[in-house]
Design an enzyme around this catalytic site. Structure first.
Site, PDB file in Angstrom:
ATOM      1  N   HIS A 172       0.813  -1.218   0.000  1.00 17.86           N
ATOM      2  CA  HIS A 172       0.000   0.000   0.000  1.00 17.86           C
ATOM      3  C   HIS A 172       0.850   1.275   0.000  1.00 17.86           C
ATOM      4  CE1 HIS A 172      -3.605  -2.312   0.400  1.00 17.86           C
ATOM      5  NE2 HIS A 172      -3.308  -2.757   1.609  1.00 17.86           N
ATOM      6  N   ASP A 208      -2.971 -10.672  -2.042  1.00 14.77           N
ATOM      7  CA  ASP A 208      -3.491 -10.153  -0.786  1.00 14.77           C
ATOM      8  C   ASP A 208      -4.994  -9.900  -0.929  1.00 14.77           C
ATOM      9  OD1 ASP A 208      -2.302  -8.633   1.870  1.00 14.77           O
ATOM     10  OD2 ASP A 208      -4.063  -7.577   1.088  1.00 14.77           O
TER      11      ASP A 208
END
Length: 355
Positions: A172, A208
């Site tokens: 991220h 993920d």
């Protein structure tokens, strides 16, 4: 035929990051991205027979190609700057957390200057209130980068695959920002290192539970690094909320080099594995010679962050699919937060990838 035992790279320093809390909708909640994740994974992979080595220290050269220098400087200095401020005495806050975000809605086109107070400057880099910085955060994040780079070194030296036990996770983290419990983008660093090591075209496949908006952003306008992700649909209200949709396919030179496969809440093994297989076929068809796998196991049914219902058997099968493409691979740890099952899920993937 003996099963391949994938080398595991880790660093004791990855335990040093302790965010203590996540501030979610204004409430300090107990953090889930904790140091015990390292030990849970390490115990499982060593128990499964994978050889373990400690990460070697690497220079910042590759890291500086992934992130803006100002963000790196901020992260390296933030904890000490906060400690020197009044925050512990005034409000009992020992971790760096922003209270102001310098978004276009705030600045509205006005000329801006760098904020003097760190509680204001922090919002120029961190884009949520869940990703706190404290003593040891920089050291742990930097050690995670060394894990990714050491695993890449092993692959460039001839290993079929190597696993980097990165903590905190990284997918991220954007070029100039961090959030989602991620500080430095370990997968992007590994992809850059594979490129520098002679691979003309590299793929990052992210499994993920949430789209790796940071990795997507870093490579969005490039053709030499493909990014493919299977994740829960952000349109159902899941992080990263505003990106990760199927029509985001890259821009400029990178047009067509990004592929997002959002899935509905409650998706189980079969549709998830079909999506993983589709991404595997895509990177082979695109002529990639190296692979980075962003291995988040938070899509598992028991995970507190899980909107999907993926089993350990499916993670093993995903490893078989991605290992079966025949590309040298760096496997980088991302999410996964249910400590009783975390290590077993990672070991299942590694066993599958090793065939």
């Amino acid at each position: 035929m003996n099963q391949y035992r994938m080398p595991v790279v880790w660093s004791p320093a990855t335990r040093d990051h302790d965010p203590r809390n996540e501030v979610w909708v204004g409430v300090a909640t107990t953090g889930t991205e904790v140091a015990a994740r390292v030990d849970a994974i390490l115990a499982a992979v060593t128990g499964a027979g994978h050889p373990v080595t400690e990460a070697a220290t690497h220079p910042d050269d590759v890291l500086a190609r992934v992130h803006e220098p100002s963000m790196l400087t901020f992260l390296a200095e933030a904890a000490e700057r906060w400690r020197q401020g009044p925050y512990a005495d005034l409000v009992g806050q020992t971790r760096v957390v922003p209270y102001l975000f310098t978004t276009p809605a705030m600045t509205a086109g006005l000329p801006t200057r760098k904020a003097v107070a760190i509680h204001a400057e922090a919002g120029s880099y961190v884009y949520d209130t869940m990703t706190l910085v404290g003593p040891g955060t920089w050291e742990a994040a930097r050690a995670a980068v060394d894990c990714a780079l050491t695993a890449t070194d092993l692959v460039l030296a001839g290993e079929r695959a190597a696993y980097a036990l990165c903590r905190p996770p990284g997918h991220h983290a954007t070029p100039a920002g961090f959030g989602g419990s991620c500080y430095l983008n370990n997968a992007a660093v590994a992809a850059e290192a594979l490129r520098a090591g002679g691979h003309d075209r590299v793929a990052v496949i992210d499994i993920d539970a949430h789209q790796g908006n940071g990795t997507a952003a870093i490579f969005y306008d490039r053709a030499d690094v493909l990014y493919g992700s299977v994740h829960v649909d952000p349109g159902a209200g899941w992080f990263p909320h505003v990106v990760g949709y199927a029509d985001e396919t890259g821009a400029r030179a990178g047009a067509g080099a990004t592929r997002n496969v959002p899935l509905p809440e409650g998706t189980g093994d079969a549709p998830w594995l079909e999506a993983v297989g589709g991404l595997a076929d895509w990177v082979v068809a695109e002529g990639c010679s190296g692979l980075v796998v962003s291995l988040g196991v938070d899509a598992a049914a028991d995970d507190p962050e899980s909107p999907l219902l993926v089993t350990a058997d499916a993670y093993r099968a995903a490893g078989t699919v991605l290992g079966g493409v025949g590309l040298p691979a760096v496997v980088v740890q991302e999410g996964g937060y249910h400590l009783p099952t975390l290590g077993g899920l990672v070991a299942a993937y590694l066993d599958g990838h090793g065939g």
